[in-house]
Scaffold this motif. Sequence first.
Motif, PDB file in Angstrom:
ATOM      1  N   GLN A  35      39.598  67.022  78.942  1.00  0.00           N
ATOM      2  CA  GLN A  35      39.302  66.291  77.974  1.00  0.00           C
ATOM      3  C   GLN A  35      38.869  66.945  76.587  1.00  0.00           C
ATOM      4  OE1 GLN A  35      35.644  64.002  79.330  1.00  0.00           O
ATOM      5  NE2 GLN A  35      34.967  65.896  80.286  1.00  0.00           N
ATOM      6  N   PRO A  36      39.812  67.600  76.171  1.00  0.00           N
ATOM      7  CA  PRO A  36      39.597  68.551  74.835  1.00  0.00           C
ATOM      8  C   PRO A  36      39.053  67.781  73.571  1.00  0.00           C
ATOM      9  CG  PRO A  36      42.068  68.092  75.178  1.00  0.00           C
ATOM     10  CD  PRO A  36      41.291  67.715  76.305  1.00  0.00           C
ATOM     11  N   ALA A  37      39.555  66.502  73.512  1.00  0.00           N
ATOM     12  CA  ALA A  37      39.255  65.545  72.254  1.00  0.00           C
ATOM     13  C   ALA A  37      37.772  65.325  72.233  1.00  0.00           C
ATOM     14  CB  ALA A  37      40.127  64.531  72.189  1.00  0.00           C
ATOM     15  N   ALA A  38      37.091  65.147  73.545  1.00  0.00           N
ATOM     16  CA  ALA A  38      35.801  64.688  73.550  1.00  0.00           C
ATOM     17  C   ALA A  38      34.705  65.731  73.076  1.00  0.00           C
ATOM     18  CB  ALA A  38      35.419  64.424  75.296  1.00  0.00           C
ATOM     19  N   ALA A  39      35.242  66.908  72.864  1.00  0.00           N
ATOM     20  CA  ALA A  39      34.474  67.832  72.222  1.00  0.00           C
ATOM     21  C   ALA A  39      33.641  67.510  70.644  1.00  0.00           C
ATOM     22  CB  ALA A  39      34.847  69.345  72.205  1.00  0.00           C
ATOM     23  N   HIS A  40      34.657  66.667  70.150  1.00  0.00           N
ATOM     24  CA  HIS A  40      34.621  66.363  68.858  1.00  0.00           C
ATOM     25  C   HIS A  40      34.066  64.906  68.512  1.00  0.00           C
ATOM     26  CE1 HIS A  40      37.911  69.473  69.010  1.00  0.00           C
ATOM     27  NE2 HIS A  40      37.081  70.133  68.672  1.00  0.00           N
ATOM     28  N   LEU A  52      22.979  69.098  68.578  1.00  0.00           N
ATOM     29  CA  LEU A  52      23.892  69.256  69.898  1.00  0.00           C
ATOM     30  C   LEU A  52      25.076  69.227  69.674  1.00  0.00           C
ATOM     31  CD1 LEU A  52      21.650  66.345  71.732  1.00  0.00           C
ATOM     32  CD2 LEU A  52      21.564  68.935  72.120  1.00  0.00           C
ATOM     33  N   HIS A  53      25.745  68.919  68.842  1.00  0.00           N
ATOM     34  CA  HIS A  53      27.377  68.931  68.717  1.00  0.00           C
ATOM     35  C   HIS A  53      28.292  70.261  68.773  1.00  0.00           C
ATOM     36  CE1 HIS A  53      31.213  66.907  67.624  1.00  0.00           C
ATOM     37  NE2 HIS A  53      31.353  67.733  66.695  1.00  0.00           N
ATOM     38  N   PRO A  54      27.421  71.056  68.102  1.00  0.00           N
ATOM     39  CA  PRO A  54      28.112  72.577  68.459  1.00  0.00           C
ATOM     40  C   PRO A  54      27.893  72.999  69.776  1.00  0.00           C
ATOM     41  CG  PRO A  54      27.128  72.664  66.468  1.00  0.00           C
ATOM     42  CD  PRO A  54      26.662  71.461  67.358  1.00  0.00           C
ATOM     43  N   LEU A  56      27.503  71.072  72.661  1.00  0.00           N
ATOM     44  CA  LEU A  56      28.207  70.277  73.606  1.00  0.00           C
ATOM     45  C   LEU A  56      29.673  70.245  73.594  1.00  0.00           C
ATOM     46  CD1 LEU A  56      25.793  66.889  73.674  1.00  0.00           C
ATOM     47  CD2 LEU A  56      26.030  69.035  75.237  1.00  0.00           C
ATOM     48  N   GLY A  57      30.161  70.520  72.369  1.00  0.00           N
ATOM     49  CA  GLY A  57      31.690  70.833  72.334  1.00  0.00           C
ATOM     50  C   GLY A  57      31.959  72.322  72.721  1.00  0.00           C
ATOM     51  N   SER A  58      32.559  72.435  73.822  1.00  0.00           N
ATOM     52  CA  SER A  58      32.798  73.607  74.664  1.00  0.00           C
ATOM     53  C   SER A  58      33.580  74.615  73.824  1.00  0.00           C
ATOM     54  CB  SER A  58      33.192  73.498  76.116  1.00  0.00           C
ATOM     55  OG  SER A  58      34.470  72.670  75.834  1.00  0.00           O
ATOM     56  N   ASP A  59      34.619  74.115  73.063  1.00  0.00           N
ATOM     57  CA  ASP A  59      35.295  75.116  72.239  1.00  0.00           C
ATOM     58  C   ASP A  59      34.734  75.798  71.198  1.00  0.00           C
ATOM     59  OD1 ASP A  59      35.408  72.524  71.478  1.00  0.00           O
ATOM     60  OD2 ASP A  59      37.404  72.570  70.590  1.00  0.00           O
ATOM     61  N   HIS A  60      34.008  74.789  70.544  1.00  0.00           N
ATOM     62  CA  HIS A  60      32.875  75.151  69.337  1.00  0.00           C
ATOM     63  C   HIS A  60      32.139  76.347  69.999  1.00  0.00           C
ATOM     64  CE1 HIS A  60      34.746  72.237  66.908  1.00  0.00           C
ATOM     65  NE2 HIS A  60      34.152  71.240  67.336  1.00  0.00           N
ATOM     66  N   LEU A  61      31.364  76.121  71.108  1.00  0.00           N
ATOM     67  CA  LEU A  61      30.460  76.844  71.728  1.00  0.00           C
ATOM     68  C   LEU A  61      30.982  78.131  71.995  1.00  0.00           C
ATOM     69  CD1 LEU A  61      27.648  77.497  72.722  1.00  0.00           C
ATOM     70  CD2 LEU A  61      28.285  76.548  75.000  1.00  0.00           C
ATOM     71  N   ALA A 160      24.204  61.689  57.469  1.00  0.00           N
ATOM     72  CA  ALA A 160      25.255  62.849  57.356  1.00  0.00           C
ATOM     73  C   ALA A 160      24.575  64.323  56.854  1.00  0.00           C
ATOM     74  CB  ALA A 160      26.380  62.667  56.256  1.00  0.00           C
ATOM     75  N   SER A 161      23.844  64.377  55.820  1.00  0.00           N
ATOM     76  CA  SER A 161      23.170  65.674  55.531  1.00  0.00           C
ATOM     77  C   SER A 161      22.261  66.037  56.655  1.00  0.00           C
ATOM     78  CB  SER A 161      22.250  65.405  54.054  1.00  0.00           C
ATOM     79  OG  SER A 161      21.402  64.539  54.547  1.00  0.00           O
ATOM     80  N   SER A 162      21.407  65.287  57.269  1.00  0.00           N
ATOM     81  CA  SER A 162      20.814  65.780  58.336  1.00  0.00           C
ATOM     82  C   SER A 162      21.668  66.457  59.588  1.00  0.00           C
ATOM     83  CB  SER A 162      19.785  65.002  58.849  1.00  0.00           C
ATOM     84  OG  SER A 162      18.860  64.275  57.971  1.00  0.00           O
ATOM     85  N   TRP A 163      22.753  65.642  60.027  1.00  0.00           N
ATOM     86  CA  TRP A 163      23.651  66.258  60.934  1.00  0.00           C
ATOM     87  C   TRP A 163      24.000  67.569  60.533  1.00  0.00           C
ATOM     88  CZ3 TRP A 163      28.438  67.960  61.551  1.00  0.00           C
ATOM     89  CH2 TRP A 163      29.180  67.876  62.893  1.00  0.00           C
TER      90      TRP A 163
END
Length: 211
Positions: A35-40, A52-54, A56-61, A160-163
């Motif tokens: 499920q590669p797209a789920a990372a984004h 959490l986003h970077p 939980l996104g395994s490719d980013h990690l 968005a800015s906080s994100w």
Amino acid sequence: MNAPLRTKARTSRLPLRGLAPMVAIAALAVVISGQPAAAHGISGGGLGSGFLHPLLGSDHLLLLLGVGAAAASLSAQLLLWGLAGALAGGLYGGLGGGLPAAEVLAALAITAVAALVLRSQSSPTTNANAGLGLAGSVIATAAAIHAMLHGQAVPTEIGASSWWIGALAASTLVAGGSYLVLRKQAAIWSQRLALGLALAGGLLAFAPVLG
């Protein structure tokens, strides 16, 4: 008289126990490659979601770990190259920009950064600074591709800015932390990590085709 040659041959081989980090990273890639797209995907805005986003996104990690390893192997300046690339890529993606087969490119970017680390391990130390510009370009491009995917998915509402602040904080923590840890370790640890990342990047890139 042949002892120096035997010593050189022994130190050039990766110990069998060094395969463990490679196998672990490759196994992670296999688990999430379905499920590669789920990372984004982003469920919502805000500081916590961005942080959490970077992670939980395994490719980013994996890429962030690679950037830290490259900085430890070559120069801490590569962290700044990565930041510059991330800012540029995030802005490009946020404005609606994109690339064909971006998910595949993002996975291959992990392998490219890993190859950079492996190349630095096999090159004489005296030549390390000579290729710093090329290394910086590789790091910046890899970070830009991944940040572009962030930019495409980031919420456009007031959070968005906080994100972005949260995402930047997490990315800095992983890349900077891995740099601080690896620079104090023997070079073989960066090599082991890079080999695992190279394999993981390839698995992530071709998983949709093989699946």
